[in-house]
Design a protein around this motif. Sequence first.
Motif, PDB file in Angstrom:
ATOM      1  N   SER A  93       3.636  10.752 -25.489  1.00 29.26           N
ATOM      2  CA  SER A  93       4.323  11.942 -26.002  1.00 29.26           C
ATOM      3  C   SER A  93       3.888  13.227 -25.319  1.00 29.26           C
ATOM      4  CB  SER A  93       4.100  12.052 -27.504  1.00 29.26           C
ATOM      5  OG  SER A  93       2.718  12.045 -27.798  1.00 29.26           O
ATOM      6  N   ALA A 125      17.883   7.512 -13.392  1.00 28.82           N
ATOM      7  CA  ALA A 125      19.323   7.436 -13.122  1.00 28.82           C
ATOM      8  C   ALA A 125      19.840   6.030 -13.394  1.00 28.82           C
ATOM      9  CB  ALA A 125      19.599   7.843 -11.681  1.00 28.82           C
ATOM     10  N   LEU A 126      19.018   5.017 -13.089  1.00 30.55           N
ATOM     11  CA  LEU A 126      19.441   3.624 -13.302  1.00 30.55           C
ATOM     12  C   LEU A 126      19.715   3.349 -14.778  1.00 30.55           C
ATOM     13  CD1 LEU A 126      17.122   1.528 -10.958  1.00 30.55           C
ATOM     14  CD2 LEU A 126      19.586   1.820 -10.788  1.00 30.55           C
ATOM     15  N   ALA A 130      19.939  10.513 -15.745  1.00 32.57           N
ATOM     16  CA  ALA A 130      19.792  11.464 -14.642  1.00 32.57           C
ATOM     17  C   ALA A 130      19.717  12.872 -15.196  1.00 32.57           C
ATOM     18  CB  ALA A 130      20.974  11.335 -13.685  1.00 32.57           C
ATOM     19  N   GLY A 131      18.774  13.655 -14.678  1.00 33.02           N
ATOM     20  CA  GLY A 131      18.667  15.053 -15.104  1.00 33.02           C
ATOM     21  C   GLY A 131      17.738  15.273 -16.271  1.00 33.02           C
ATOM     22  N   TYR A 135      12.194  16.358 -19.605  1.00 29.48           N
ATOM     23  CA  TYR A 135      12.213  16.365 -21.065  1.00 29.48           C
ATOM     24  C   TYR A 135      11.008  15.608 -21.598  1.00 29.48           C
ATOM     25  CZ  TYR A 135      16.901  18.286 -21.487  1.00 29.48           C
ATOM     26  OH  TYR A 135      17.981  19.113 -21.443  1.00 29.48           O
ATOM     27  N   ASP A 157       8.483  -2.034 -10.171  1.00 29.42           N
ATOM     28  CA  ASP A 157       9.327  -3.170  -9.783  1.00 29.42           C
ATOM     29  C   ASP A 157       8.730  -4.490 -10.252  1.00 29.42           C
ATOM     30  OD1 ASP A 157      11.413  -1.824  -8.312  1.00 29.42           O
ATOM     31  OD2 ASP A 157       9.852  -1.347  -6.865  1.00 29.42           O
TER      32      ASP A 157
ATOM     33  N   SER B  70      12.202  -0.715  -4.962  1.00 30.81           N
ATOM     34  CA  SER B  70      12.779   0.600  -5.315  1.00 30.81           C
ATOM     35  C   SER B  70      12.636   1.635  -4.219  1.00 30.81           C
ATOM     36  CB  SER B  70      12.111   1.159  -6.564  1.00 30.81           C
ATOM     37  OG  SER B  70      12.103   0.219  -7.566  1.00 30.81           O
ATOM     38  N   LEU B 105      24.737   1.618  -9.836  1.00 29.24           N
ATOM     39  CA  LEU B 105      24.277   1.813 -11.210  1.00 29.24           C
ATOM     40  C   LEU B 105      23.623   3.178 -11.367  1.00 29.24           C
ATOM     41  CD1 LEU B 105      24.168   0.200 -13.833  1.00 29.24           C
ATOM     42  CD2 LEU B 105      21.893  -0.577 -13.184  1.00 29.24           C
ATOM     43  N   SER B 106      22.896   3.591 -10.325  1.00 31.80           N
ATOM     44  CA  SER B 106      22.168   4.857 -10.466  1.00 31.80           C
ATOM     45  C   SER B 106      23.111   6.047 -10.452  1.00 31.80           C
ATOM     46  CB  SER B 106      21.114   4.997  -9.372  1.00 31.80           C
ATOM     47  OG  SER B 106      21.741   5.239  -8.138  1.00 31.80           O
ATOM     48  N   VAL B 109      26.249   6.703 -14.416  1.00 30.30           N
ATOM     49  CA  VAL B 109      26.257   7.736 -15.452  1.00 30.30           C
ATOM     50  C   VAL B 109      25.948   9.056 -14.776  1.00 30.30           C
ATOM     51  CG1 VAL B 109      25.238   8.532 -17.597  1.00 30.30           C
ATOM     52  CG2 VAL B 109      25.424   6.081 -17.124  1.00 30.30           C
ATOM     53  N   PRO B 110      26.967   9.898 -14.575  1.00 31.65           N
ATOM     54  CA  PRO B 110      26.713  11.159 -13.887  1.00 31.65           C
ATOM     55  C   PRO B 110      25.793  12.030 -14.739  1.00 31.65           C
ATOM     56  CG  PRO B 110      28.912  11.135 -14.825  1.00 31.65           C
ATOM     57  CD  PRO B 110      28.345   9.778 -15.052  1.00 31.65           C
ATOM     58  N   GLU B 111      25.086  12.891 -14.039  1.00 35.18           N
ATOM     59  CA  GLU B 111      24.165  13.775 -14.732  1.00 35.18           C
ATOM     60  C   GLU B 111      24.932  14.654 -15.720  1.00 35.18           C
ATOM     61  OE1 GLU B 111      21.392  15.433 -11.988  1.00 35.18           O
ATOM     62  OE2 GLU B 111      21.198  17.204 -13.246  1.00 35.18           O
ATOM     63  N   ARG B 112      24.442  14.708 -16.958  1.00 34.46           N
ATOM     64  CA  ARG B 112      25.149  15.497 -17.957  1.00 34.46           C
ATOM     65  C   ARG B 112      25.026  16.976 -17.603  1.00 34.46           C
ATOM     66  NH1 ARG B 112      23.528  14.676 -24.100  1.00 34.46           N
ATOM     67  NH2 ARG B 112      23.675  12.489 -23.498  1.00 34.46           N
ATOM     68  N   GLY B 114      24.295  20.607 -17.519  1.00 37.49           N
ATOM     69  CA  GLY B 114      23.369  21.476 -18.261  1.00 37.49           C
ATOM     70  C   GLY B 114      22.166  20.779 -18.837  1.00 37.49           C
ATOM     71  N   SER B 115      21.987  19.486 -18.521  1.00 36.85           N
ATOM     72  CA  SER B 115      20.843  18.793 -19.097  1.00 36.85           C
ATOM     73  C   SER B 115      19.569  19.102 -18.312  1.00 36.85           C
ATOM     74  CB  SER B 115      21.086  17.292 -19.128  1.00 36.85           C
ATOM     75  OG  SER B 115      21.134  16.779 -17.822  1.00 36.85           O
ATOM     76  N   ARG B 116      19.738  19.436 -17.038  1.00 33.05           N
ATOM     77  CA  ARG B 116      18.545  19.704 -16.233  1.00 33.05           C
ATOM     78  C   ARG B 116      17.894  21.009 -16.677  1.00 33.05           C
ATOM     79  NH1 ARG B 116      16.646  17.372 -11.753  1.00 33.05           N
ATOM     80  NH2 ARG B 116      18.468  16.051 -11.525  1.00 33.05           N
ATOM     81  N   ARG B 117      16.560  21.002 -16.671  1.00 34.47           N
ATOM     82  CA  ARG B 117      15.812  22.184 -17.113  1.00 34.47           C
ATOM     83  C   ARG B 117      15.769  23.247 -16.033  1.00 34.47           C
ATOM     84  NH1 ARG B 117      12.520  20.826 -21.750  1.00 34.47           N
ATOM     85  NH2 ARG B 117      14.208  20.147 -23.068  1.00 34.47           N
ATOM     86  N   SER B 350       5.006  14.491 -32.646  1.00 37.29           N
ATOM     87  CA  SER B 350       4.430  13.656 -31.593  1.00 37.29           C
ATOM     88  C   SER B 350       2.928  13.565 -31.781  1.00 37.29           C
ATOM     89  CB  SER B 350       4.740  14.257 -30.216  1.00 37.29           C
ATOM     90  OG  SER B 350       3.972  15.418 -30.022  1.00 37.29           O
ATOM     91  N   ALA B 351       2.322  12.627 -31.063  1.00 33.67           N
ATOM     92  CA  ALA B 351       0.875  12.423 -31.174  1.00 33.67           C
ATOM     93  C   ALA B 351       0.124  13.677 -30.747  1.00 33.67           C
ATOM     94  CB  ALA B 351       0.450  11.238 -30.313  1.00 33.67           C
ATOM     95  N   ALA B 352       0.620  14.322 -29.675  1.00 36.20           N
ATOM     96  CA  ALA B 352      -0.056  15.527 -29.193  1.00 36.20           C
ATOM     97  C   ALA B 352      -0.012  16.614 -30.258  1.00 36.20           C
ATOM     98  CB  ALA B 352       0.612  16.012 -27.910  1.00 36.20           C
TER      99      ALA B 352
END
Lengths: 248, 385
Positions: A93, A125-126, A130-131, A135, A157, B70, B105-106, B109-112, B114-117, B350-352
């Motif tokens: 956390s 992303a996988l 993504a993005g 957080y 992996d 990877s 696959l990567s 799901v496009p990046e949402r 405004g989700s990036r900080r 959270s734990a912290a």
Amino acid sequence: MAHVEVRDLTMAYGDFVVQRGLTFTINRGDIFVIMGDSGCGKSTLLRHMIGLQAPQSGQICYSGEDFLLASETARAARLRSFGVMYQQGALWSSMTLSENIALTLEQYTNLGDEEIRELAAIKLALVGLAGFEDYYPSEISGGMQKRAGLARAMALDPEILFFDEPSAGLDPLSSRRLDELIVELQSSLGATVVIVTHELPSIFAIGTNGIFLDAERRTLVARGTPQEMLSAGGDPKVRRFLTRGEMT
Amino acid sequence: MSFVSIQANTQMSSSCTFSLSRPEPDVLCLRLIGTWTVAAGLPVLTDVQAALKGMARLRFDCHELGGWDSLLLVGLNRLRRETEQAGVLFDDTDLPDGVRRLLQLSTAVPERQGSRRETVPVTWLARIGQTAQASFAGGRALLIFIGEMTFSFGRLLRGQARFRSADFLLILQQCGAEALPIVSLISFLVGMILAYVGAVQLRQFGAQIFVANLVGLGMAREMGAMMTAIIMAGRTGAAFAAQIGTMTVGEEIDALQTSGFSPIDFLVLPRMLALILMVPLLCLYADLLGILGGGFVAVSSFGLGISQYYDQTIAALSLAQFGLGLLKAVFFGVLVALAGCLRGMQCGRSAAAVGDAATSAVVTGIVWIIVVDATLTVIYDILGW
């Protein structure tokens, strides 16, 4: 080709025997489902397989090597070939999602910061996150935490991915997407997957092999594909379980 | 098989490399050679970037690709960004199946949006403003909490407050009897310290006997209550915050609320009551041990007789002196419980956050104790007590 072999495993808490005489084989590339009724020791078996608990007796071998008798270093190397996704995500956390994934990469690889950051971003992303690198786990939803947990499990992996009730607490669509993700990652990476679950749709959709543990008889009572377990002549309790009690 | 196990990675140290060719005038072919794995590391790809200029298509030749994991995805991802910038087609048809699927696959799901900080730099003025706002919000939360506590005491007096007596007794034991050893040690030592500090000065006037007055008054009026309170802030206040904080994380507080229990009545009230009862009792005990500690020093190091020290202490102290110390102890009990429970209830999920809550409970508790102690001492002086 046998990837994991469990022989005559007996698990106990003190004098209380949870399961005894478990013998089964997991082949390379299997999606192996450990199922059973509540309290039968599914999660306990998983904890034994990943070395969090020591069995009362028995053997667990990975690629023919005894995991329990292995030296400290051999055991540590083996653990690095595991990826584990815990029931509640178990993300750390105090770290961001990116840092959660980067931690083992920093520890066990010689990659530079930039490459680790990109690798973490690809893993996220996988799993469709993504993005969300920066957080903290407390800032995202439960379903996202699970997917982030999967991304962390894949950080190195792994040869074997363990899942403890991956779809518990997810809506049917998310649960299905997670199933598809597991299958996709399994076939692309060629990993072996071990799943503890009692979600019937998941069991039938993705399971290629499996065992059924019985809480009353305290041992495994069926093995094979879910379809084989369901076929005529199978254990009546297993058939009831797999049909939600509609078939006796 | 395209998959390379971790074990194999650690054994294979052969590095990965690549070569470039142009099968057609506007097609660049990247031949991947060796094992592209985390263990091997990523080669520098700047040559490819340079060669992309003026090309229409980038394709791959994987016949000499030994193994991959990877890390190959990281490299390909970089190249794909380059091709997008250069307007070159990224042709993935000749890549291994697994790689192609993972790449798809990567990006599935496009990046949402405004989700990036975004980290916006904060000016010092804004920072002062934010801090001020945060302190006001903190003060407001404290007042609300004190208000709720007051209502809760009202319900207690009317017999409507609900908590489990078993919990209450357990808390009494934990913050009372179980604190005796540490309180004994600390107050005995504090008594000794007071005696040493005082006696060394008093001896210059041949007035060592007054060390009994100094230790007796010092412990009874001040040090007994304060040392007990600080021990309780570190021991019990932190425990309250951690316990209630963990309950917040585990949604136990929510469960209490939906079951119709006031968390204040159920959790905070018994803790507050326990400390209001126990801190004065511990304080009295600390007074006694402190006087004993002072006596030990006076007798063993400064040549006073046991009965001499005893008589002088009795003469110097009145019951009222102890009363003043006990009054402080009651206040301190309230403060420690307030700080511990408030920080526990404010705990994040959270734990912290639980760790922060425990730390903050101790710091807040000790600050409040010292401030209130100073205030009460001034008030006592004005009133001539």
